[in-house]
Design an enzyme around this catalytic site. Structure first.
Site, short mmCIF file in Angstrom:
data_model
loop_
_atom_site.label_atom_id
_atom_site.label_comp_id
_atom_site.label_asym_id
_atom_site.label_seq_id
_atom_site.Cartn_x
_atom_site.Cartn_y
_atom_site.Cartn_z
CD GLU A 178 36.03 48.97 40.01
OE1 GLU A 178 35.77 49.82 39.15
OE2 GLU A 178 37.04 49.02 40.74
CE LYS A 235 35.25 48.94 35.18
NZ LYS A 235 35.67 49.84 36.26
CD1 TRP A 287 42.81 46.20 41.85
CD2 TRP A 287 42.60 43.99 42.04
NE1 TRP A 287 41.95 45.78 40.86
CE2 TRP A 287 41.80 44.42 40.94
CE3 TRP A 287 42.62 42.63 42.35
CZ2 TRP A 287 41.05 43.54 40.16
CZ3 TRP A 287 41.86 41.76 41.57
CH2 TRP A 287 41.09 42.22 40.49
CG ASP A 288 45.36 47.83 38.76
OD1 ASP A 288 44.52 47.76 39.66
OD2 ASP A 288 45.17 48.42 37.68
#
Ligand code: BGC
Length: 762
Positions: free
Chosen positions: A482, A594, A355-356
């Site tokens: 995450e 995270k 998805w970056d």
């Protein structure tokens, strides 16, 4: 202001890092910045050359394999190494290799020319026997000829009559780098390429390889020529896997060596050898300086649209240009590839697309290079069928579930809690199509590709969500963070799904009105009935968005706030990133993030919440976020600016901007952090300048960190080019091309024309 990134480092560790920092690429090919002459035997190096998307299929080994776990994954392969050029000095019975780690290094500089699109190394060197010379190595991976990796070396003698032997090599005996202890790097180092053709003529060397399972082919055709007269060529094969070209001469005046390596793969060309020969012939008449000039022209047009300037901090100026440059070098431009998490600079994350691209990289491309953005968006359209299939495998009757990580469209994640469960990727892709439309008003792209993607992703939400007490809820998914997995009603997922559903409905009405015949065809293709559109809207309107009335924040999900907070004080610094020191389940039991999750949702869809809730949420989540992912700090920078913490915004920005240049996360050797690089651009444009693309226009909330005298950037909006400048005393918007733009600054509407720039005095 500086267009150069420079280094004098010769130590082995920094050279490993520089393999990523000084890589050359053009979206198709990526060549790590390895040294032509190589390193001493014991030195750690990741010698790598890549073709975007060139992969093998490998089995995913499981101890316990459950239903619909992916059985195979793709892996980007390190291909044929054509970087090798060794220069040996001395007589036949005693030769010394020109190298950073032998003889005497009198001077050494390495430069990345951001404006020229080339890298350079200048080495002033003396052999033990006293032969002295200066060697200048230049490299480019051409934007003009996509298949070309070009090395150009100038040898200048300082002492007289230097006997030289040059060995240029093309080596097909390669494999990928592996690290069994780091989940971010591949653990399997099996050799996956075999030589399928190796041949040479007086003019060129040709090596073709075949992958073990995917049966793809890659090939290089390499030519070397030197300007010196006294030469003798010889070819050798080492174990049938590499070809060497050996040249001997006496160096008594300046001499040049021109090595051209043409690289291609079987997904682009049927007859690799024939095609590469033809491309070589086509470029043969162009000298290195002519090809370098074409490269510079390409770069100039990129910078004219994309450059960002910062007044007041040279280190940051260097960083932002460095980041933009590498984004360009990594972006697939053929509509069939995207941008891997590490771009084309390394093998981390095995060359997978995440998805970056949609959330962190497309904003920059959409606003500055929309033609390139279209290619990246098209890639997702090209794998829509796989996403449809994956949705079926996952038990959904309709819709498209995009894979969490992939190259050719099938799911490559073997760890579903932080992989497939990240359903939000489908909404992220939909979001990027909507943002592209809002930025460009390009209805034809929307018609040809966007609407179908939006409809299929919207269908997924109807499949995965359900109504309870009139609220539409989505269970058992993982949001961007995450360190928290498989939860109900992740705020980020729900709000992005809502946007997806709303816009699927809007696009449909738009296309219906624009082109009723096409709309009918699309409806037939998708077996879509009108009631589905109504259901999209109903689900969007009823979407449950978690809210905690006591804290005035959006809980990350239904149970996040019930968990105990992670013991940050008791966690030693060397235990970060947590993922390398704690079992996932341990981490999942605590409130610890995270990366930005709810805070990112507030950035992407800000009109869903009040300023107050966004600020309270920022305060809350900042305390429990480790930023162990490089996708986090830039979001805290942007949202810091949004909620009134300009100093924090600046501090987070600094971490973002030089993350790779200063190796802040310690793993830049595995490749550059592309999402973070895009995040730098976002932190300036969407953070400090506060740009948002909304349905009714373009918005800014400009602010200036006190450390700077100003910043400036270009963007394109509805096909018009704007220059935005924020200085200590004024905020200026100029329309460089186009007729007229309406925009909102701090929510007040302004109209700008080419004759009438906007100047707001601060
Ligand atoms: C992050 C993901 C990201 C991936 C690739 C992970 O560490 O948590 O959000 O997509 O890296 O960059």
């Amino acid at each position: 202001m500086s267009w150069k990134v420079q280094s004098n480092a010769t130590d082995i560790n920094t050279l490993l890092l520089e393999e990523s920092l000084f890589f050359n690429g053009n979206g198709y090919i990526g060549i790590r910045g390895n040294l032509e002459e190589g390193l001493p035997k014991h030195a750690k190096t990741i010698r790598g050359s890549y073709i975007n998307g060139f992969h093998d299929i490998v089995d995913i080994p499981y101890g316990e394999k459950l239903f619909a776990f992916p059985e195979k994954q793709q892996k980007l392969l390190n291909i044929i190494d054509a970087q090798g050029i060794e220069i040996w000095v001395g007589e036949d019975n005693y030769r010394e290799k020109v190298s950073l780690h032998s003889g005497e290094v009198l001077d050494y500089t390495r430069i990345l020319h951001l404006d020229k699109g080339i890298t350079e190394r200048v080495l002033h060197w003396k052999s033990n026997k006293g032969y002295e010379l200066i060697v200048n190595f230049k490299r480019l991976v051409s934007f003009h000829t996509r298949e070309l990796f070009h090395q150009f070396i100038t040898l200048t003698p300082v002492s007289k009559d230097i006997p030289i032997q040059i060995v240029s090599s093309v080596n097909g005996d390669v494999k990928n780098f592996a690290d069994k202890d780091d989940p971010r790097v591949a653990s399997d180092d099996e050799k996956r390429l075999s030589i399928s053709n190796l041949s040479w003529t007086d003019e060129s060397s040709f090596v073709e390889v075949q992958t073990k399972s995917s049966k793809l082919h890659a090939a290089v055709l390499s030519t070397v020529s030197v300007s010196s007269e006294s030469i003798s060529y010889r070819y050798e094969i080492n174990d049938g896997a590499s070809i060497q070209t050996i040249m001997k001469m006496i160096l008594n005046k300046e001499m040049t060596l021109d090595k051209r390596t043409f690289i291609a793969d079987s997904t682009r060309y049927e007859d690799l050898q024939g095609s590469l020969l033809a491309i070589n012939n086509k470029t043969a008449s162009l000298s290195f300086s002519e090809l370098a000039k074409l490269q510079q022209e390409y770069m100039a047009s990129f910078w004219n649209k994309t450059d960002v300037t910062i007044d007041g901090e040279d280190q940051i100026q260097e960083a932002i240009r460095f980041n933009l440059y590498h984004l360009l070098q990594s972006a697939g431009q053929d509509g069939k590839t995207s941008i891997a998490a590490k771009g084309l600079s390394g093998e981390g994350y095995e060359g997978h697309y995440f998805w970056d691209t949609e959330i962190y990289l497309l904003p920059m491309f959409t606003m500055t290079n929309p033609e390139l953005a279209r290619k990246l968006l098209h890639y997702r359209y090209s794998i829509l069928d796989s996403a449809r299939e994956r949705a079926k495998e996952m038990g959904h009757k309709k819709g498209a579930l995009y894979p969490w990580r992939t190259i050719i469209g099938t799911e490559c994640s073997s760890y579903y809690p932080a992989g497939t469960a990240q359903y939000h990727i489908s909404a992220d892709i939909a979001y990027s199509y909507v943002q592209y439309y809002l930025a460009t008003n390009d209805k034809s792209f929307l018609k040809d590709f966007g609407t179908e993607v939006l409809l299929e992703t919207a269908r997924l939400w109807l499949e995965v969500g359900h109504y309870q007490h009139n609220e539409f809820r989505i269970d058992a998914v993982t949001g961007p963070d995450e360190y928290t997995a498989i939860v109900n009603n992740n705020y980020y997922t729900n709000v992005m799904a809502k946007y997806n559903l709303q816009w699927a409905h809007k696009f449909s009405l738009l296309i219906q009105e624009e082109d009723p015949i096409y709309w009918q065809t699309l409806k037939n293709k998708l077996s879509l009935d009108d009631s589905e559109l109504e259901r999209f809207l109903s689900a969007a309107n009823a979407m449950y968005l978690p809210m905690d009335k006591t804290l005035n924040i959006n809980p990350q999900d239904d149970t996040f706030l019930q968990k105990e907070k992670w013991d940050f004080e008791g966690t030693p610094t060397e235990h970060y990133p947590l993922l390398l020191h704690y079992h996932p389940l341990t981490i999942y039991r605590y409130q610890v993030c995270k990366q930005a999750d709810t805070v990112l949702a507030h950035f992407l869809v800000e009109d869903e919440q009040s300023e107050y809730v966004m600020k309270a949420s920022y305060n809350y989540y900042e305390k429990v976020t480790t930023h162990d992912s490089s996708l986090s700090s830039c979001v805290y920078s942007m949202m810091g600016a949004r909620v009134g913490y300009l100093d924090k915004a600046y501090d987070y920005f600094i971490e973002t901007a030089r993350l790779d240049l200063d190796n802040i996360q310690g793993n830049t050797k595995d490749g550059l952090h592309m999402a973070n690089m895009g995040g730098t651009w976002m932190a300036i444009v969407a953070g400090f300048a506060g740009m948002r693309l909304k349905e009714n226009g373009l918005y800014f909330r400009p602010q200036l960190p006190k450390q700077w005298d100003g910043y400036a950037f270009h963007i394109q909006y509805h096909g018009q080019l704007l220059m935005i400048r924020n200085q200590k005393d004024s905020f200026i918007v100029e329309l460089l091309s186009g007729d007229q733009v309406d925009l909102y600054i701090w929510d007040k509407k302004y109209t700008i024309t080419t004759d009438n720039s906007l100047v707001i005095t601060n």
